[in-house]
Design an enzyme around this catalytic site. Sequence first.
Site, PDB file in Angstrom:
ATOM      1  N   ASP A 192       5.680   4.894   5.154  1.00  0.00           N
ATOM      2  CA  ASP A 192       6.625   3.956   5.780  1.00  0.00           C
ATOM      3  C   ASP A 192       6.833   2.687   4.946  1.00  0.00           C
ATOM      4  O   ASP A 192       7.646   1.842   5.313  1.00  0.00           O
ATOM      5  CB  ASP A 192       6.202   3.610   7.218  1.00  0.00           C
ATOM      6  CG  ASP A 192       4.817   2.981   7.320  1.00  0.00           C
ATOM      7  OD1 ASP A 192       3.906   3.415   6.582  1.00  0.00           O
ATOM      8  OD2 ASP A 192       4.645   2.066   8.151  1.00  0.00           O
ATOM      9  N   HIS A 193       6.123   2.572   3.804  1.00  0.00           N
ATOM     10  CA  HIS A 193       6.301   1.411   2.928  1.00  0.00           C
ATOM     11  C   HIS A 193       6.859   1.771   1.553  1.00  0.00           C
ATOM     12  O   HIS A 193       7.225   0.878   0.795  1.00  0.00           O
ATOM     13  CB  HIS A 193       4.969   0.669   2.756  1.00  0.00           C
ATOM     14  CG  HIS A 193       4.462   0.117   4.051  1.00  0.00           C
ATOM     15  ND1 HIS A 193       4.485  -1.219   4.353  1.00  0.00           N
ATOM     16  CD2 HIS A 193       3.972   0.743   5.151  1.00  0.00           C
ATOM     17  CE1 HIS A 193       4.004  -1.398   5.585  1.00  0.00           C
ATOM     18  NE2 HIS A 193       3.684  -0.228   6.089  1.00  0.00           N
ATOM     19  N   ASP A 221       0.356  -4.055   5.852  1.00  0.00           N
ATOM     20  CA  ASP A 221      -0.469  -3.602   6.972  1.00  0.00           C
ATOM     21  C   ASP A 221      -1.903  -4.076   6.785  1.00  0.00           C
ATOM     22  O   ASP A 221      -2.497  -3.868   5.733  1.00  0.00           O
ATOM     23  CB  ASP A 221      -0.463  -2.070   7.050  1.00  0.00           C
ATOM     24  CG  ASP A 221       0.907  -1.507   7.386  1.00  0.00           C
ATOM     25  OD1 ASP A 221       1.860  -2.302   7.563  1.00  0.00           O
ATOM     26  OD2 ASP A 221       1.035  -0.267   7.475  1.00  0.00           O
ATOM     27  N   HIS A 243       6.469  -5.061  11.542  1.00  0.00           N
ATOM     28  CA  HIS A 243       5.785  -3.765  11.609  1.00  0.00           C
ATOM     29  C   HIS A 243       5.480  -3.423  13.076  1.00  0.00           C
ATOM     30  O   HIS A 243       4.370  -3.039  13.445  1.00  0.00           O
ATOM     31  CB  HIS A 243       4.503  -3.802  10.767  1.00  0.00           C
ATOM     32  CG  HIS A 243       4.004  -2.435  10.364  1.00  0.00           C
ATOM     33  ND1 HIS A 243       3.128  -1.717  11.142  1.00  0.00           N
ATOM     34  CD2 HIS A 243       4.256  -1.659   9.291  1.00  0.00           C
ATOM     35  CE1 HIS A 243       2.851  -0.566  10.543  1.00  0.00           C
ATOM     36  NE2 HIS A 243       3.538  -0.502   9.411  1.00  0.00           N
ATOM     37  N   HIS A 263      -6.926  -2.241   5.231  1.00  0.00           N
ATOM     38  CA  HIS A 263      -6.157  -1.217   5.929  1.00  0.00           C
ATOM     39  C   HIS A 263      -6.889   0.103   5.726  1.00  0.00           C
ATOM     40  O   HIS A 263      -8.017   0.112   5.234  1.00  0.00           O
ATOM     41  CB  HIS A 263      -4.727  -1.237   5.361  1.00  0.00           C
ATOM     42  CG  HIS A 263      -3.727  -0.479   6.163  1.00  0.00           C
ATOM     43  ND1 HIS A 263      -3.675  -0.525   7.538  1.00  0.00           N
ATOM     44  CD2 HIS A 263      -2.721   0.355   5.786  1.00  0.00           C
ATOM     45  CE1 HIS A 263      -2.686   0.246   7.955  1.00  0.00           C
ATOM     46  NE2 HIS A 263      -2.090   0.806   6.916  1.00  0.00           N
ATOM     47  N   HIS A 265       1.528   3.928   1.871  1.00  0.00           N
ATOM     48  CA  HIS A 265       1.793   4.755   3.047  1.00  0.00           C
ATOM     49  C   HIS A 265       3.300   4.992   3.082  1.00  0.00           C
ATOM     50  O   HIS A 265       4.080   4.110   2.699  1.00  0.00           O
ATOM     51  CB  HIS A 265       1.348   4.044   4.339  1.00  0.00           C
ATOM     52  CG  HIS A 265      -0.120   4.225   4.642  1.00  0.00           C
ATOM     53  ND1 HIS A 265      -0.796   3.433   5.536  1.00  0.00           N
ATOM     54  CD2 HIS A 265      -1.020   5.123   4.159  1.00  0.00           C
ATOM     55  CE1 HIS A 265      -2.073   3.833   5.599  1.00  0.00           C
ATOM     56  NE2 HIS A 265      -2.227   4.847   4.767  1.00  0.00           N
ATOM     57  N   HIS A 282       0.864  -1.191   0.000  1.00  0.00           N
ATOM     58  CA  HIS A 282       0.000   0.000   0.000  1.00  0.00           C
ATOM     59  C   HIS A 282       0.891   1.229   0.000  1.00  0.00           C
ATOM     60  O   HIS A 282       2.097   1.135   0.260  1.00  0.00           O
ATOM     61  CB  HIS A 282      -0.958   0.000   1.194  1.00  0.00           C
ATOM     62  CG  HIS A 282      -0.308   0.113   2.546  1.00  0.00           C
ATOM     63  ND1 HIS A 282       0.564  -0.835   3.031  1.00  0.00           N
ATOM     64  CD2 HIS A 282      -0.404   1.066   3.519  1.00  0.00           C
ATOM     65  CE1 HIS A 282       0.962  -0.477   4.246  1.00  0.00           C
ATOM     66  NE2 HIS A 282       0.410   0.671   4.563  1.00  0.00           N
TER      67      HIS A 282
HETATM   68 ZN   LIG Z   1       2.946   0.770   7.848  1.00  0.00          ZN
HETATM   69 ZN   LIG Z   2      -0.091   1.573   6.522  1.00  0.00          ZN
END
Ligand SMILES: [Zn+2]
Ligand SMILES: [Zn+2]
Length: 306
Positions: free
Chosen positions: A65-66, A210, A268, A139, A63, A61
Site C-alpha cells: 500500500d506504499h 506506518d 493511513h 513497524h 508494503h 517501507h
Molecule cells: Zn500501510
Molecule cells: Zn505497512
Amino acid sequence: MTLSVTFLGTSGAVPTVERNTSALHVRRDGDAFLFDAGEGTQRQMMRYGTGFDVDAVFLSHVHGDHVLGLPGLVQTWAFNDRETPVDIYTPRGTGREVRDLITAVGATPDYGLDVHEVGPGETVLDRGEYEVRTFRTEHRTRSVGYALAERDRKGRFDREHAEELGVPVGPKFSELHEGNPVELSDGTVVRPEQVVGDPRPGRTVVYTGDTRPIDAVVAAAEDADLLVHDATFSDADAERARQTAHSTAGDAGRIASDAGAKRLALTHISSRYGGHTGELKADAEDAFDGETLLAHDGLTVDVPLP
Ligand SMILES: [Zn+2]
Ligand SMILES: [Zn+2]
C-alpha cells in the site's frame, strides 16, 4: 518560499472509494518530492494537480500500500521522455526489492534511476537551505520516517537603522547581514548585532509512514510545524493497532503533544471507519492542543513561515 504538502492517498492497507493508499506530495518552492507511492498515485497526481515531476521518492517501507504505484510512475516518466534522473530512498535492506519491483514490469529507464538504502539518523538529501533526514520508526518490516527540515534563516536586516548609523548603501549592507562587522570612513565600527535580528527558525515537516507510537518519533518531530502521523485506528481499536504495529489517533495526538508539534495530520486511516472518522479526530484532540487535521485525499496544507 512556499512549503506545502498534498495528500494523494490517506487510506491504510487497501484503497476505498473515498481514499487511495498512501502517498504524500511535498513541494518546496521549485522542488517536489513524493513520500510513498501507493497504487494509483499517478491518477491522484493528475486529479489534484501536483504534476508528475518529482526530484525524489522517499519510501517509508516496502508494503504494497506504499509502493505499488512506483512501477507505473517510473514507466510514465519514461513515456513522457523524462531526462532528469530520479533518486529513490528506501529502508536499508530493501533496495533489491524496490529494484525488482520496477524491473519486473519493464526495463530500467534511460533517464537514470538510483535506489539508495537509508537507515535512521541520516541526512539523505541536502539542498543547503533544507535537508531531508531519516528517523527510526517501528513497524512489522524495515521502515524509516522522514523529516524535511529547513535550516534557520538569517535574521532580518534593519536597513533604516543601518542608514541611521551611517552605513553607506552598498556592499557593507551585505557584509553586515553575513555577520561581519564593518568600518565606516570615520573609523566607527558597526557590528552585525546592531542591525541584524535573531536568526529566523526554518520549518519542519515530518512524515512517519506506518509505525507504532515510539519515542524516536517524538524526538524527530520536536517543534515540527507539521507532523503527518500514522493514525490507522481509533483508540477503541487500540488492541488491533498493537497487533499490526500501527498507531491509534490518540497515540498520534500524544506523540504530537510530547514533541511540541504545531500541527498534526492524521493519515493511513483504516477502511473500517468509512465516512465515520470523527471518532479518530476526537481521540487525537483529547491528547493534543494544537491544530489536528484528519487528512483526506486532495487536502493541501500550506506550512507558512513563522
Ligand atoms: Zn500501510
Ligand atoms: Zn505497512
